[in-house]
Design a protein around this motif. Structure first.
Motif, PDB file in Angstrom:
ATOM      1  N   ARG A  31       0.856  -1.181   0.000  1.00 30.94           N
ATOM      2  CA  ARG A  31       0.000   0.000   0.000  1.00 30.94           C
ATOM      3  C   ARG A  31       0.896   1.237   0.000  1.00 30.94           C
ATOM      4  O   ARG A  31       1.970   1.236   0.591  1.00 30.94           O
ATOM      5  CB  ARG A  31      -0.871  -0.043   1.257  1.00 30.94           C
ATOM      6  N   ASP A  35      -5.083   6.369   6.475  1.00 27.68           N
ATOM      7  CA  ASP A  35      -3.628   6.453   6.401  1.00 27.68           C
ATOM      8  C   ASP A  35      -3.081   7.520   7.350  1.00 27.68           C
ATOM      9  O   ASP A  35      -2.086   7.299   8.045  1.00 27.68           O
ATOM     10  CB  ASP A  35      -3.172   6.756   4.972  1.00 27.68           C
ATOM     11  N   ASN A  69      -9.469   6.406   2.409  1.00 32.66           N
ATOM     12  CA  ASN A  69      -8.100   5.903   2.568  1.00 32.66           C
ATOM     13  C   ASN A  69      -7.168   6.959   3.139  1.00 32.66           C
ATOM     14  O   ASN A  69      -6.293   6.654   3.946  1.00 32.66           O
ATOM     15  CB  ASN A  69      -7.554   5.378   1.238  1.00 32.66           C
ATOM     16  N   SER A  78     -13.443   6.284  -2.009  1.00 33.05           N
ATOM     17  CA  SER A  78     -12.409   5.408  -1.453  1.00 33.05           C
ATOM     18  C   SER A  78     -11.117   6.179  -1.224  1.00 33.05           C
ATOM     19  O   SER A  78     -10.411   5.946  -0.241  1.00 33.05           O
ATOM     20  CB  SER A  78     -12.164   4.199  -2.351  1.00 33.05           C
ATOM     21  N   TYR A  79     -10.809   7.124  -2.125  1.00 31.86           N
ATOM     22  CA  TYR A  79      -9.607   7.928  -1.956  1.00 31.86           C
ATOM     23  C   TYR A  79      -9.680   8.711  -0.644  1.00 31.86           C
ATOM     24  O   TYR A  79      -8.744   8.693   0.153  1.00 31.86           O
ATOM     25  CB  TYR A  79      -9.430   8.885  -3.136  1.00 31.86           C
TER      26      TYR A  79
END
Length: 191
Positions: free
Chosen positions: A34, A145, A141, A137-138
């Motif tokens: 990832r 993160d 994420n 989703s971006y």
């Protein structure tokens, strides 16, 4: 009289802990295949002089990312309703204006005004640099993160507080001096 070395950069404990935290994030993320960028950024933002400072610094980044991420998703959804094929990018200009105003108000409402800058970064990335089919989703994420990075720095700061590291350094200096009489480090600042 000013010390000639006082303006020279030095590698202090916070510097080393920041680098260690970011490197751990990068290593973990590479192991799970990832991209570690936002986790590493969160790790560097999240490192403070102590746990309180880490919470403040990391909280700025995390809260801002969460506000900017959800706001960016909502505004991008509105954009897609008004321009389904994404053909009118100029529509993003007034959405950016509205988004920044709302972001500032939300940061004030949550009593975290220093979250505005990192929140604005995520908001603008979502609006201007995310493909239409992956914006949700971006954004999600980026929030995860950033949280991982901030938590990594808080964990490092918890496990290796300044007081403990200063004691360890003193112990190692004493051992080095015992092994090499006259050993004097060139730099004694622990920060």
């Amino acid at each position: 009289m000013e010390d000639a070395h006082s303006h020279l950069p030095h590698i202090g404990l916070r510097n080393l802990k920041s680098a260690f935290s970011a490197a751990l994030c990068a290593g973990i993320y590479y192991l799970i295949d990832r991209n570690p960028t936002f986790a590493c950024i969160g790790a560097v933002y999240g490192m403070g002089n102590d746990m309180g400072h880490s919470w403040q610094q990391g909280g700025n980044r995390l809260i801002g990312t969460i506000i900017g991420g959800f706001l960016g998703m909502g505004l991008f959804w509105c954009y897609l309703l008004l321009a389904p094929a994404g053909e009118s990018r100029a529509l993003l200009i007034p959405l950016t204006f509205v988004g920044v105003v709302v972001l500032i108000c939300l940061a004030q409402m949550f009593r975290w005004p220093t979250a505005v800058q990192p929140g604005s970064v995520v908001l603008c990335i979502i609006l201007f640099n995310t493909p239409t089919d992956t914006y949700v989703s971006y954004a999600l994420n980026r929030m995860v993160d950033t949280g991982v990075g901030v938590l990594m720095s808080m964990l490092i700061n918890y496990l290796f507080p300044r007081e403990r590291l200063v004691r360890w350094i003193a112990w190692w200096k004493k051992r080095a001096n015992a092994m090499v009489p006259g050993f004097t480090p060139t730099h004694d600042r622990p920060d």
